[in-house]
Scaffold this active site. Structure first.
Site, PDB file in Angstrom:
ATOM      1  CG  MET A  64      -2.917  -7.179   9.732  1.00 54.41           C
ATOM      2  SD  MET A  64      -1.191  -6.816   9.622  1.00 54.41           S
ATOM      3  CE  MET A  64      -1.051  -6.333   7.936  1.00 54.41           C
ATOM      4  CB  SER A 118       6.460 -43.876 -16.179  1.00 55.94           C
ATOM      5  OG  SER A 118       5.511 -43.010 -15.611  1.00 55.94           O
ATOM      6  NE  ARG A 134      -6.375   4.033   4.853  1.00 61.73           N
ATOM      7  CZ  ARG A 134      -7.642   3.956   4.453  1.00 61.73           C
ATOM      8  NH1 ARG A 134      -8.190   2.804   4.211  1.00 61.73           N
ATOM      9  NH2 ARG A 134      -8.339   5.049   4.295  1.00 61.73           N
ATOM     10  N   GLY A 167      -8.394  -6.943   4.610  1.00 61.71           N
ATOM     11  CA  GLY A 167      -9.239  -7.018   5.801  1.00 61.71           C
ATOM     12  C   GLY A 167      -8.612  -7.777   6.951  1.00 61.71           C
ATOM     13  CB  CYS A 172       2.512 -41.418 -14.139  1.00 58.89           C
ATOM     14  SG  CYS A 172       3.242 -42.863 -13.355  1.00 58.89           S
ATOM     15  CE  LYS A 188      -3.701  -0.475   2.385  1.00 60.03           C
ATOM     16  NZ  LYS A 188      -4.521  -0.676   3.585  1.00 60.03           N
ATOM     17  CE1 TYR A 198       4.594 -39.461 -19.101  1.00 60.31           C
ATOM     18  CE2 TYR A 198       6.303 -39.973 -20.717  1.00 60.31           C
ATOM     19  CZ  TYR A 198       5.421 -40.378 -19.721  1.00 60.31           C
ATOM     20  OH  TYR A 198       5.353 -41.684 -19.348  1.00 60.31           O
ATOM     21  CG  HIS A 216     -14.341 -10.883   4.745  1.00 59.07           C
ATOM     22  ND1 HIS A 216     -14.804 -12.130   5.083  1.00 59.07           N
ATOM     23  CD2 HIS A 216     -13.010 -10.899   4.936  1.00 59.07           C
ATOM     24  CE1 HIS A 216     -13.783 -12.857   5.490  1.00 59.07           C
ATOM     25  NE2 HIS A 216     -12.682 -12.135   5.423  1.00 59.07           N
TER      26      HIS A 216
END
Ligand code: PEP
Ligand code: MG
Length: 883
Positions: A104, A769, A93, A102, A837, A23, A857, A453
């Site tokens: 703190m 695999s 703030r 929301g 896998c 902020k 893959y 909220h």
């Protein structure tokens, strides 16, 4: 030199998030961009850390710097802290590095006391406003700083309203508020054991301490845990000149997004309240008006806001969530940050921003959290269903859900733990309800808007949510909700459609989602850059088709035991297991063969032209037999009642076999290729079914590419044996059918010895695999069926382990084995195909690991395929070269 702990807004910039918090950095950046931001300063996160380091004491040098900053603010505004003739009022703030909406505390109107309130009344010519501000300040300050609960104050206000026979706060006048303020002060004295502090400097000092302390309040801690935000960052504190949205009908306040956060459409989206303070909007106490109405109510302000929002979007290259206030016809921007959005909106916005030339394709790909894609795959209500719609609210978060009504977060958690699906129904939610939201399928509130909220949190979690459904009369004490004469109680079934706002009585049929054009476009960009291929784990034609539709490039794991577990087949499988002679067993297998063949044909058809990896039977045989305790109970019952003799004999035979097959550690026992070694006829039947199916498909013109996979190999001789079996049967089928089917044979690498001897094993394998479920189990020595329910949870909680290794692949241990397997295997056979896998194949961090380890893959469940495609692209963009 003293360290700098306080920064005026014009001294900072967007790159200073670590010091100023999100902020603070934004306020600084906006100030630099010349936007109408009320002036102020930021106390750094470093000061917060120093506060905790000093045992929750404000560092001395901090208050000196704060005093100096206040003096500069006084000079800039011509106002003075505590001066009744022109009082400086500020907001205080919190603002951490990562957004924690929301979570703190915030204090507004700091600087008010009996004298400055009177001054404000005189200056504005509006005593009602001044005393309203003052009482709000006492309420907030006492709640946040002195720990006096909100509801005590609300009770006093309610009493006054009752006395005056009015129902709205706005119907109370200045005199009423003055009386209330007197009562508030008495209340504080009584509840907090101290008088309300009237000295603004002291107020400021206490407020700073409270904001620092709020970093460690319960809800902030939970939020950090859910969002994996480190606990030691601390919060900054932003102190800023108050501007007033409640100075009359030419004032107001609102929150708006530069694009629609729900759909992603390009339109300013949000809401505002005339003659109100910011917290009225955020807290969802009054239901605000849509921003489109501001266009008519205050056209100039709206136009200016539009310009600013475009400027901010281009500046930050992202959709913004802007808080604004209009004070007597002048627009102020209070804050802007990247807006939270649904997955749909995130994808749409990212794609549109590429098309608008704001960001590159790579930036768009990096911007989407792969986990969010899950939300896009949300279910919706079957349009053909007949619905009993009982109310309509705001469509706050998409997706549909059904469940039992609960009214309290604790109940939601409790029932969910018992396996119930619940919908949390409340007038509004607060951060204290977060565990209930987490546990519920969906959230329904009677108050609040799209930025309340409940809405923000549900969207972030990808849960269905409806807000502001004011037709609902919720009685929390009686645990009922009434709408139009219909009363529903806790435990009754209800459904919500978070995409349309419809509230529906009872349970509804849900269907799978379709994918948007933007979704496909984004994923096509992902496909352009990713190196890893993405396959799916699927064992029936429907899942295979779904996987393909979602972009799977083959099947990475078909668990054939799932075909054995179908209810109608279980008796035949049991016959096969219970057989006393070879002939009996072969007879049962002969019945299973055509069934397996049809399964494989369906999968080959769905995967026409793509590889299909089929794993031969893996679990221990006793898994197909009834459970020992159940059998004992049944047998005893039959013996006692002298019931059906035939039935009794059957059960006794089963029990004998179950006892014979019983193992102390079945996961380390007679399973995987060990079954194939001792019962080759089972594997032979499966292989025959695969090749017969393949041959028939080839005749239909389908391109098949079967990969036959042997599970749980730990020694090369196991694979050599099983490979011979496969080659032999494949040859037989070819001779019988005259069809040549190209195929490969390979192995799972899922016990450490296989990885350690990968070079030897590779000589017999066309592919590896990695079965990272079993490999995790066997590497850690954690039972995959027990660990999560027993100790693993505590391990993750106490940070003994950074992640649950059954969810996120452990890079140092299990990962080391994977890397070793790939390297040794490729050293022997450079073209060896490698994949994964286990469940990790659908988890973003593990996918990054697979990319870095150079696997060919990943394979995951069908619905996670899009997530895997995106994760693979992100790994390719920001990671190494891959393989
Ligand atoms: C594995 O072990 O990772 C695997 C994919 O096999 P299963 O989960 O069926 O044991
Ligand atoms: Mg396994």
């Amino acid at each position: 030199m003293t360290r700098k702990l306080v920064y005026a807004f014009h001294e900072g910039n967007a790159d200073m998030r670590d010091i100023l918090g999100g902020k603070g950095a934004n306020l600084a950046e906006m100030t630099r961009a010349g936007l109408p931001v009320p002036p102020g300063f930021t106390i750094s996160t470093e000061a917060c850390r120093a506060f905790y380091a000093a045992g929750e004491q404000l560092p001395d040098d901090l208050m000196e710097q704060v005093d100096a900053a206040v003096s500069r603010l006084e000079e800039a505004t011509g106002k003075k802290l505590g001066d009744p003739s022109n009082p400086l009022l500020v907001s205080v703030r919190s603002g951490s590095v990562f957004s924690m909406p929301g979570m703190m505390d915030t204090i507004l109107n700091l600087g008010l006391n009996d004298r400055t309130a009177e001054g404000l009344a005189r200056l504005t010519g509006n005593p009602r406003f001044a005393y309203d501000c003052y009482r709000r300040f006492i309420q907030m300050f006492s709640d946040v700083v002195l720990g006096v609960d909100h509801y005590h104050f609300e009770r006093i206000i309610q009493q006054r309203k009752d006395q005056k026979s009015v129902s709205l706060d706005t119907e109370l006048g200045a005199d009423d508020w003055q009386v209330i303020i007197g009562e508030f002060k008495d209340l504080v004295q009584q509840e907090a054991g101290q008088s309300f502090p009237l000295d603004p400097k002291q107020q400021l000092r206490l407020a700073i301490i409270a904001v620092f302390s709020s970093w460690n309040n319960q809800r902030a801690k939970i939020y950090r845990k859910i969002n994996r935000i480190p606990d030691d960052l601390g919060t900054a504190v932003n102190i800023q000149l108050m501007v007033f949205g409640n100075m009359g009908d030419d004032s107001g306040t609102g929150v708006a997004f530069t694009r629609n956060p729900s759909s992603g459409d390009r339109e300013i989206y949000g809401e505002y309240l005339i003659n109100a303070q910011g917290e009225d909007v955020v807290a969802g106490i009054r239901t605000p008006q849509p921003i489109s109405e501001l266009k008519e109510q205050m056209p100039d302000i709206y136009r200016q806001f539009e310009e600013i929002s475009q400027l901010l979007e281009r500046h930050y290259k992202d959709m913004q969530d802007i808080e604004f206030t209009v004070e007597r016809g002048k627009l102020y921007i209070l804050q802007t940050r990247s807006g939270k959005r649904t997955a749909q909106a995130a994808v749409k916005i990212a794609v549109h921003m590429v098309n608008e030339g704001i960001i590159s394709k790579e930036e768009a790909l990096l911007r989407i959290d792969p986990e969010q894609l899950d939300q896009m795959l949300h279910r919706r209500i079957d349009p053909a269903a007949r619905l009993e719609v009982i109310a309509n609210g705001l469509p706050a978060s998409p997706g549909a859900a059904s469940g039992k009504i609960v009214f309290e977060a604790d109940d939601a958690e409790k029932l969910a733990n018992e396996g119930e699906k619940v919908i949390l129904v409340r007038p509004e939610t607060t951060p204290e309800d977060i565990h209930g939201i987490l546990a519920a399928q969906g959230i329904l509130t009677s108050r609040g808007g799209m930025t309340s909220h409940a809405a923000v949190v549900a969207r972030g979690m990808g849960k269905a949510c409806i807000c502001g459904c004011e037709q609902l009369k919720i009685d929390l004490r009686a645990k009922t909700v009434t709408v139009d004469g219909l009363t529903l109680r806790a435990g009754d079934l209800i459904s919500i459609d978070g995409s349309t706002g419809r509230v529906i009585k009872g349970e509804v049929p849900l269907i799978d989602p379709e994918l948007s054009e933007e979704f496909r476009e984004l994923l096509s960009w992902a496909d352009e850059v990713r190196v890893l291929r993405v396959r799916a784990n699927a064992d029936n034609p429907e899942d295979a088709a779904k996987a393909r539709e979602l972009g799977a490039e083959g099947i990475g794991l078909c668990r054939t035991e799932h075909m054995f577990m179908e209810a109608s087949r279980v008796p035949i499988v049991q016959e096969m297991i219970l057989a006393d002679t070879q002939e009996e067993r072969e007879a049962a297998l002969a019945k299973l063969l055509p069934m397996q063949k049809e399964d494989f044909k369906g999968i080959f058809r769905a995967m026409d032209g793509l590889p299909v990896n089929i794993r031969l039977l893996d679990p221990p045989l006793h898994e197909f037999l009834p459970n020992m305790e159940d059998l004992l109970v049944d047998i005893t019952r039959l013996q006692l009642t002298g019931g059906d003799g035939e039935e009794l004999r059957k059960k006794e035979a089963q029990l004998k076999k179950v006892r014979a097959l019983h193992e102390f550690n079945p996961m380390l026992g007679h399973r995987g290729c060990r079954l194939g070694m001792t019962h080759p006829e089972i594997y032979a039947m499966q292989v025959r079914a695969i090749f017969l199916a393949a041959a028939e498909c080839v005749r239909e013109g389908i391109r098949v590419e079967p990969e036959v996979m042997i599970p749980l190999v730990g020694h090369v001789n196991e694979l050599r044996n099983m490979r011979e079996l496969v080659v032999e049967i494949a040859g037989e089928v070819e001779r019988e059918t005259g069809v040549n089917v190209p195929y490969t044979v390979g192995t799972m690498i899922e016990v450490p010895r296989a990885a350690l001897t990968a070079g030897q094993i590779a000589a017999e394998a066309d592919f590896f695999s990695f079965g990272t479920n079993d490999l995790t189990q066997t590497t850690f020595g954690y039972s995959r069926d027990d660990a999560e329910g027993k100790f693993l949870h505590a391990y993750v909680e106490n940070k003994v382990l950074p992640d649950n290794p059954f969810i996120t692949l452990d890079p140092d241990g299990v990962g080391a084995l994977v890397r070793m397997g790939v390297e040794q295997g490729r050293a022997v056979k450079p073209g060896l195909k490698t994949g994964i896998c286990g469940e990790h194949g659908g988890e973003k961090k593990s996918i990054r690991f697979c990319h870095e380890a150079g696997l060919n893959y990943v394979s995951c469940s069908p619905f996670r395929v899009p997530l895997a495609r995106l994760s693979a692209a992100q790994a390719a963009i920001s990671g190494g070269n891959g393989g």
